[in-house]
Design a protein around this motif. Structure first.
Motif, PDB file in Angstrom:
ATOM      1  N   PHE A  80      28.699 -25.496  30.297  1.00 23.34           N
ATOM      2  CA  PHE A  80      28.529 -24.030  30.321  1.00 23.34           C
ATOM      3  C   PHE A  80      27.120 -23.624  29.901  1.00 23.34           C
ATOM      4  CE2 PHE A  80      32.795 -25.217  28.620  1.00 23.34           C
ATOM      5  CZ  PHE A  80      33.397 -25.275  29.880  1.00 23.34           C
ATOM      6  N   ASN A  81      26.219 -24.619  29.905  1.00 24.87           N
ATOM      7  CA  ASN A  81      24.814 -24.347  29.559  1.00 24.87           C
ATOM      8  C   ASN A  81      23.976 -24.507  30.806  1.00 24.87           C
ATOM      9  OD1 ASN A  81      25.394 -24.503  26.731  1.00 24.87           O
ATOM     10  ND2 ASN A  81      25.506 -26.719  27.009  1.00 24.87           N
ATOM     11  N   ALA A  82      23.047 -23.579  31.007  1.00 21.48           N
ATOM     12  CA  ALA A  82      22.139 -23.751  32.146  1.00 21.48           C
ATOM     13  C   ALA A  82      20.709 -23.781  31.634  1.00 21.48           C
ATOM     14  CB  ALA A  82      22.338 -22.629  33.141  1.00 21.48           C
ATOM     15  N   PRO A  83      20.003 -24.858  31.928  1.00 20.55           N
ATOM     16  CA  PRO A  83      18.679 -25.056  31.327  1.00 20.55           C
ATOM     17  C   PRO A  83      17.591 -24.198  31.951  1.00 20.55           C
ATOM     18  CG  PRO A  83      19.158 -26.816  32.854  1.00 20.55           C
ATOM     19  CD  PRO A  83      20.367 -25.933  32.845  1.00 20.55           C
ATOM     20  N   ASN A  84      16.558 -24.007  31.165  1.00 26.23           N
ATOM     21  CA  ASN A  84      15.423 -23.181  31.555  1.00 26.23           C
ATOM     22  C   ASN A  84      14.777 -23.659  32.865  1.00 26.23           C
ATOM     23  OD1 ASN A  84      12.442 -22.573  31.523  1.00 26.23           O
ATOM     24  ND2 ASN A  84      13.178 -21.251  29.906  1.00 26.23           N
ATOM     25  N   TYR A  85      14.630 -25.002  33.039  1.00 22.31           N
ATOM     26  CA  TYR A  85      13.869 -25.479  34.201  1.00 22.31           C
ATOM     27  C   TYR A  85      14.552 -25.117  35.524  1.00 22.31           C
ATOM     28  CZ  TYR A  85      16.974 -29.495  34.943  1.00 22.31           C
ATOM     29  OH  TYR A  85      18.064 -30.272  35.213  1.00 22.31           O
ATOM     30  N   LEU A  86      15.865 -24.840  35.507  1.00 19.97           N
ATOM     31  CA  LEU A  86      16.528 -24.393  36.738  1.00 19.97           C
ATOM     32  C   LEU A  86      16.622 -22.868  36.776  1.00 19.97           C
ATOM     33  CD1 LEU A  86      19.475 -26.927  37.098  1.00 19.97           C
ATOM     34  CD2 LEU A  86      17.503 -26.674  38.605  1.00 19.97           C
ATOM     35  N   ILE A  87      17.044 -22.294  35.663  1.00 20.64           N
ATOM     36  CA  ILE A  87      17.288 -20.846  35.614  1.00 20.64           C
ATOM     37  C   ILE A  87      16.015 -20.044  35.845  1.00 20.64           C
ATOM     38  CG2 ILE A  87      17.810 -18.955  34.002  1.00 20.64           C
ATOM     39  CD1 ILE A  87      20.371 -20.072  34.496  1.00 20.64           C
ATOM     40  N   ASN A  88      14.892 -20.516  35.275  1.00 21.00           N
ATOM     41  CA  ASN A  88      13.703 -19.657  35.335  1.00 21.00           C
ATOM     42  C   ASN A  88      13.030 -19.672  36.705  1.00 21.00           C
ATOM     43  OD1 ASN A  88      12.002 -21.817  35.555  1.00 21.00           O
ATOM     44  ND2 ASN A  88      11.171 -21.673  33.488  1.00 21.00           N
ATOM     45  N   LYS A  89      13.597 -20.437  37.633  1.00 21.19           N
ATOM     46  CA  LYS A  89      12.979 -20.475  38.964  1.00 21.19           C
ATOM     47  C   LYS A  89      13.444 -19.318  39.844  1.00 21.19           C
ATOM     48  CE  LYS A  89      11.462 -25.142  39.481  1.00 21.19           C
ATOM     49  NZ  LYS A  89      11.958 -25.902  38.347  1.00 21.19           N
ATOM     50  N   ILE A  90      14.675 -18.837  39.606  1.00 19.43           N
ATOM     51  CA  ILE A  90      15.171 -17.753  40.473  1.00 19.43           C
ATOM     52  C   ILE A  90      15.874 -16.672  39.645  1.00 19.43           C
ATOM     53  CG2 ILE A  90      15.414 -19.034  42.654  1.00 19.43           C
ATOM     54  CD1 ILE A  90      18.403 -19.388  42.011  1.00 19.43           C
ATOM     55  N   ARG A  91      15.631 -15.451  40.051  1.00 22.81           N
ATOM     56  CA  ARG A  91      16.243 -14.285  39.409  1.00 22.81           C
ATOM     57  C   ARG A  91      17.771 -14.328  39.546  1.00 22.81           C
ATOM     58  NH1 ARG A  91      15.651  -9.700  36.221  1.00 22.81           N
ATOM     59  NH2 ARG A  91      16.958  -8.046  37.030  1.00 22.81           N
ATOM     60  N   ALA A  92      18.220 -14.809  40.713  1.00 17.16           N
ATOM     61  CA  ALA A  92      19.647 -14.803  41.024  1.00 17.16           C
ATOM     62  C   ALA A  92      20.472 -15.634  40.041  1.00 17.16           C
ATOM     63  CB  ALA A  92      19.856 -15.325  42.442  1.00 17.16           C
ATOM     64  N   SER A  93      19.806 -16.510  39.269  1.00 18.23           N
ATOM     65  CA  SER A  93      20.564 -17.378  38.357  1.00 18.23           C
ATOM     66  C   SER A  93      21.312 -16.580  37.290  1.00 18.23           C
ATOM     67  CB  SER A  93      19.634 -18.405  37.725  1.00 18.23           C
ATOM     68  OG  SER A  93      18.549 -17.729  37.136  1.00 18.23           O
ATOM     69  N   ILE A  94      20.920 -15.321  37.065  1.00 16.74           N
ATOM     70  CA  ILE A  94      21.646 -14.473  36.098  1.00 16.74           C
ATOM     71  C   ILE A  94      23.110 -14.326  36.534  1.00 16.74           C
ATOM     72  CG2 ILE A  94      20.989 -12.301  37.245  1.00 16.74           C
ATOM     73  CD1 ILE A  94      21.316 -12.670  33.464  1.00 16.74           C
ATOM     74  N   TRP A  95      23.373 -14.505  37.835  1.00 18.47           N
ATOM     75  CA  TRP A  95      24.732 -14.323  38.348  1.00 18.47           C
ATOM     76  C   TRP A  95      25.685 -15.444  37.967  1.00 18.47           C
ATOM     77  CZ3 TRP A  95      22.004 -12.621  43.356  1.00 18.47           C
ATOM     78  CH2 TRP A  95      21.793 -11.240  43.330  1.00 18.47           C
ATOM     79  N   ILE A  96      25.230 -16.475  37.248  1.00 20.63           N
ATOM     80  CA  ILE A  96      26.229 -17.453  36.778  1.00 20.63           C
ATOM     81  C   ILE A  96      26.887 -16.958  35.488  1.00 20.63           C
ATOM     82  CG2 ILE A  96      25.089 -19.461  37.818  1.00 20.63           C
ATOM     83  CD1 ILE A  96      24.401 -20.423  35.045  1.00 20.63           C
ATOM     84  N   LEU A  97      26.242 -15.972  34.837  1.00 19.65           N
ATOM     85  CA  LEU A  97      26.732 -15.529  33.524  1.00 19.65           C
ATOM     86  C   LEU A  97      28.154 -14.955  33.619  1.00 19.65           C
ATOM     87  CD1 LEU A  97      25.747 -15.315  30.626  1.00 19.65           C
ATOM     88  CD2 LEU A  97      24.724 -13.104  31.172  1.00 19.65           C
ATOM     89  N   GLY A  98      28.368 -13.973  34.485  1.00 21.12           N
ATOM     90  CA  GLY A  98      29.685 -13.328  34.608  1.00 21.12           C
ATOM     91  C   GLY A  98      30.776 -14.328  34.985  1.00 21.12           C
TER      92      GLY A  98
END
Ligand code: EPZ
Length: 416
Positions: A80-98
């Motif tokens: 349930f953790n998403a690392p910076n090196y993947l998340i910070n590449k795309i804005r859309a990654s915020i959509w895994i939170l919900g």
């Protein structure tokens, strides 16, 4: 792909097949986290942003097969953790939170990245999730979020229209207890596609595409299949390619209804347009376009993702044109590169005033975001001489086979 050599002075003519929508595919990929059953998705464009989203899902434990379509099995997610090196590449990654919160009760993700077109805060996403019951702490660059049991449905009024936050709230409300109403929701076609996908696997969403979206929570979702809608911004970009080069184009496998405002402005600019069920034909009949006064606005207004392309249209048109950007505060960086190519324009706060120039001149230019990159490539196709376009990796984030499609229309683009 980082550098292109583009021989200009070309008229772009012919047929182009439009790919699936990036901004519908991305949230739908993350929504697959909401179900334990298998999902097949077709018409997913081949883009680096999509590959990053898939890497993120695989990192969480999902199993993915890429054949003609994408087959996604998220039953095996156990991280349930998403690392910076993947998340910070795309804005859309915020959509895994919900979806992570709704299914597993916790999510720990780095703050999202994306194109540098403004501040791009995520306060509305976090506000929506908190309203539905999430407890969220932002520490440094990480978001730590928890929910006890299920989300609780609620009436939520959005102070600002946000595509991303509307999708985040939808993702949390699907498996919530009770009814959620999103008031002042974004109405973009991508929101409707996300809702259509979710309803096809058992969600109960009504009103997507309107200002009020009603989501009656359900206790679980099933598996299913979905076909992503055509990319309206890719379509609009190719229509501009033909308009500025005084050419002729037919865009196939697209959805004309999603481009009503864009088509209205293009015909005002002098283009002859015909549409069918899934095609749009645009003919400039060898004429130079007329300049426009346009403002970007949430759908059904002119998309901010078409702002730079319309600025280019104004730059080479007859007359003075004014473009006003109302969505993002820093979306004019590409214009500096167009000035290097001979564009006559003034930037005043959130407006660009252009004074029509008959010909742009080749130069050595740099891309700094996705839509700006598309615009600079189109400008190079019509400029006199050979333009060197740098930092073109941006284009692969959002346009499937862009160079190949343009070369087929008569462009002369070489990868250096
Ligand atoms: C989506 O971004 C698209 N991205 C963008 O496309 C598009 O330009 C934008 O919607 C508007 O249509 C994807 O779908 C991946 P917003 P998003 O939330 O969701 C402010 C492209 O080139 N805001 O609708 O990030 C925000 O700063 C991209 O394909 C907050 O203040 O856009 C902006 O001013 C770029 N707080 C406005 O709302 C928030 O929490 C609208 O942004 C969220 C947004």
């Amino acid at each position: 792909m980082n550098q292109l050599s583009i021989t200009g002075n070309k008229t772009l003519n012919g047929n182009v097949i439009i790919s699936g929508s990036k901004n519908a595919a991305l949230p739908i990929l993350f929504m697959t986290i909401l179900t334990k059953e298998k999902i097949k998705i077709s018409n997913v464009p081949n883009l680096t942003d999509i590959q990053i989203a898939l890497k993120l899902l695989i990192h969480l434990g999902a199993k993915i097969k890429q054949k003609n379509n994408l087959q996604i099995d998220t039953s095996t997610i156990n991280i349930f953790n998403a690392p910076n090196y993947l998340i910070n590449k795309i804005r859309a990654s915020i959509w895994i939170l919900g979806p992570l919160l709704a299914r597993f009760g916790q999510a720990h993700i780095s703050l999202p990245g994306g194109c540098k077109i403004g501040d791009r805060p995520i306060d509305l996403h976090l506000y929506g999730l908190t309203q539905l019951g999430a407890i969220i702490n932002v520490k440094g660059k990480y978001i730590h979020a928890y929910i006890k049991g299920r989300f609780q449905g609620k009436y939520i009024f959005m102070e600002k229209i946000s595509v991303g936050a509307t999708i985040t709230i939808m993702s949390a409300a699907i498996l919530a207890q009770g009814l959620t109403i999103i008031d002042n929701a974004a109405c973009e076609p991508e929101i409707i596609d996300v809702a259509k996908f979710l309803n096809s696997i058992g969600a109960n969403i009504t009103g997507a595409g309107n200002k009020k979206i009603y989501i009656q929570g359900v206790s679980k979702l099933t598996g299913g299949k979905h076909t992503i809608i055509p990319d309206r911004i890719e379509t609009g970009t190719f229509l501009i390619a033909a308009t500025i080069s005084q050419g002729y184009i037919i865009c196939h496998q697209t959805e004309p209804k999603h481009l009503k405002t864009v088509l209205m402005y293009l015909s005002k600019s002098g283009a002859k347009i015909r549409t069918g069920k899934d095609w749009i034909e645009l003919d400039m009949r060898g004429k130079r376009p007329k300049s426009l006064n346009v403002q970007t606005a949430p759908y059904p207004g002119l998309p901010t993702d078409m702002q730079s392309q319309f600025t280019l249209l104004n730059i080479i048109s007859q007359g003075i044109g004014i473009i006003t950007e109302n969505i993002f505060e820093n979306r004019f960086i590409y214009a500096i590169e167009l000035i290097k190519m001979g564009a006559k324009l003034k930037i005043k706060n959130n407006t660009i005033i252009s004074y029509g120039t008959q010909n742009l001149i080749a130069s050595n230019i740099f891309c700094s975001d996705l839509r700006g990159a598309a615009t600079l490539i189109l400008a190079s196709c019509i400029a006199i001489g050979i333009t060197i376009v740098n930092h073109t990796y941006h284009i692969e984030r959002g346009y499937d086979s862009f160079l190949q499609k343009l070369n087929k229309l008569g462009a002369d683009i070489k990868i250096i």
